[in-house]
Structure formats: C-alpha cells, structure tokens
Design an enzyme around this catalytic site. Structure first.
Site, PDB file in Angstrom:
ATOM      1  N   ASP A 278     -13.753   0.532  92.963  1.00  0.00           N
ATOM      2  CA  ASP A 278     -13.956   0.053  91.599  1.00  0.00           C
ATOM      3  C   ASP A 278     -14.712   1.063  90.750  1.00  0.00           C
ATOM      4  OD1 ASP A 278     -16.410  -0.221  92.891  1.00  0.00           O
ATOM      5  OD2 ASP A 278     -16.392  -2.397  92.882  1.00  0.00           O
TER       6      ASP A 278
ATOM      7  N   HIS B 253     -19.049 -11.496  96.024  1.00  0.00           N
ATOM      8  CA  HIS B 253     -17.938 -10.666  95.543  1.00  0.00           C
ATOM      9  C   HIS B 253     -17.687  -9.468  96.452  1.00  0.00           C
ATOM     10  CE1 HIS B 253     -20.768  -8.252  92.662  1.00  0.00           C
ATOM     11  NE2 HIS B 253     -20.402  -7.414  93.614  1.00  0.00           N
TER      12      HIS B 253
END
Ligand code: GLP
Length: 249
Positions: A75, A146
C-alpha cells in the site's frame, strides 16, 4: 517458540521481537534460496522496521541475493509524493531498498502521486498478475484488524483500490509522521482478494496494542468486519506473535 491451533492458520508465539524477526527472515531467506526470482509482497509500519533491519544486517552473511527478486508493496498513502519523507516509498528506501542488493526496477509500490488512482489500482493488480503472482506475502496487522489498508467492512473479494482511512488508523499512524504533518485520509492498497492470492502469507504482530485484533482475527467468526479473519480461509498462512500480542487468545 510455542504453537497454537487456530484452524487453517499456524500461530507461532515467540519469546521476543528479535525471535519473531529472525524466524520471519528465515522464511524469506529460504524462499529466495529456493527461487532467486521470487515475487515477495512487502509491508510497512513500525512492525517492519526491526524486520528490515534484521534482513539488511544478515542477508549477505546468509549468502542471499535480492538481485533477481521482485517486490510488491501492499500500500501507499494517497495523495502523497514519492519524495515525501512520510511516504511508503521513502520508508522502503530508508529501511530496506537502500540497504540490500535489490534492483530498483524490480520494486513496486502503488503510486500515491498519480492523478488516476483507479487506473493505478488496475495497473498494479495487472503487474502482480504479469509477474506470476506473489510467492510470499508479509503482512502487519492494524489495531482494528486491518491488513494493508483494508479497513473493516472491505469486501473479501476486493482488488487493489483507493480507500478512505478510518480515524483510528489515521490516529495510530500519525506518530510515524514527521514534524506533525497530517496523515493523508486515503490510500491505495492491495485488496483482500489480491492478498489472498499470494501462495504463502506471513503476518507479524507484536505488543499488547495488537492483542484485541489478533484475538478478533483468530477467534471471532470469519467476517468482513475483521479483515485479517479472511486469512483463516488461506491454505498457507502463519501468524508470528509475541506473548503480548497473543495474550487474549
Ligand atoms: C498501517 C499499514 C499496514 C500495517 C499496519 C500496522 O496502517 N498500512 O500495512 O500493517 O498499519 O502498523 P504498525 O506496524 O505501525 O502497527
């Protein structure tokens, strides 16, 4: 090290952070010994600072080369320039890429400076596919469960996408931002579907602040409310924890 049963997932509980990172590094070194041109999925965050420092200190003596390895990071914040000192581009350069013999052309991180985030997300998944898929994916764990930046509620079938960060993630990550800069409110992240296609997955979590997320991922029902619980459906995933992170299991 002791092991705990948790369905499909192997749970290893190590005595110290040093033990976790050396055991995780052994998995990476073994992967590269077996296949020099492996495709490795990389993570960021404070968890991976000791891991990368261990790799940088030991790869040479272990006879490992990253010369043919291909890497894909999970990410990147959006919007952010590569040169921003708080970008994951800067993080990877500082903590790993500048310290090993990886070929910069073989390293990939979502482009947080793009003007077309949806196009960038599609391009990123396509590059992973063309590289032959990820052989070994490393993951950290957010305090809300997450993985990557897939916040609670993200569909398990999701591909790489632009996502809004929750306030709890912004708050958790702001100490890592220099000089009080604001954490961007969005990010580009591999999707949960993308992550689940990796052939092997190694998740690292240590410290008491991860204990609830570890418990929820391993002990609650598998649900999109806890993104890391998806890993229980993966055929080859391991959680490498310390006693504090495992304390609620
Ligand atoms: C960040 C990253 C994740 C990381 C997680 C945990 O938001 N996007 O990939 O695993 O949060 O971070 P830390 O290791 O700093 O606790």
């Amino acid at each position: 090290m002791r092991s705990l049963p948790a369905g499909n997932i192997r749970v290893e509980i190590h005595g110290s952070v040093e033990d976790i990172v050396s055991a995780a590094a052994s998995r990476l070194f073994d992967q590269l010994r077996g296949k020099g041109n492996s495709v490795i999925g990389l993570a960021t965050g404070s968890t991976f600072i000791p891991f990368y420092s261990y790799i940088a200190a030991h790869f040479h003596a272990e006879g490992i080369s990253f010369g043919k390895a291909v890497t894909f990071n999970l990410d990147e914040y959006f919007p952010i320039s590569h040169s921003n000192r708080d970008s994951y581009h800067s993080y990877m350069e500082e903590h790993l890429f500048s310290l090993i013999d990886v070929d910069a052309a073989n390293t990939h991180i979502p482009d947080g400076s793009t003007s077309d985030p949806e196009g960038e997300a599609k391009r990123y998944d396509e590059m992973i596919r063309r590289a032959g898929g990820i052989d070994l994916q490393f993951l950290g764990l957010g305090r809300n469960g997450h993985i990557g930046f897939n916040e609670p509620g993200t569909p398990f079938r999701s591909r790489t996408h632009l996502t809004a960060l929750t306030q709890s993630t912004i708050d958790a990550n702001s100490p890592l931002f220099s000089g009080g800069a604001d954490v961007p409110h969005s990010a580009l992240t591999m999707g949960i579907g993308t992550i689940m296609e990796a052939r092997r997955i190694v998740l690292l979590a240590f410290g008491a602040q991860k204990a609830e997320a570890v418990r929820d991922a391993l002990r609650l029902e598998v649900s999109e409310n806890v993104p890391a619980s998806a890993l229980r459906r993966h055929p080859d995933a391991v959680f490498m924890l310390d006693e504090a992170a495992a304390s609620l299991l």
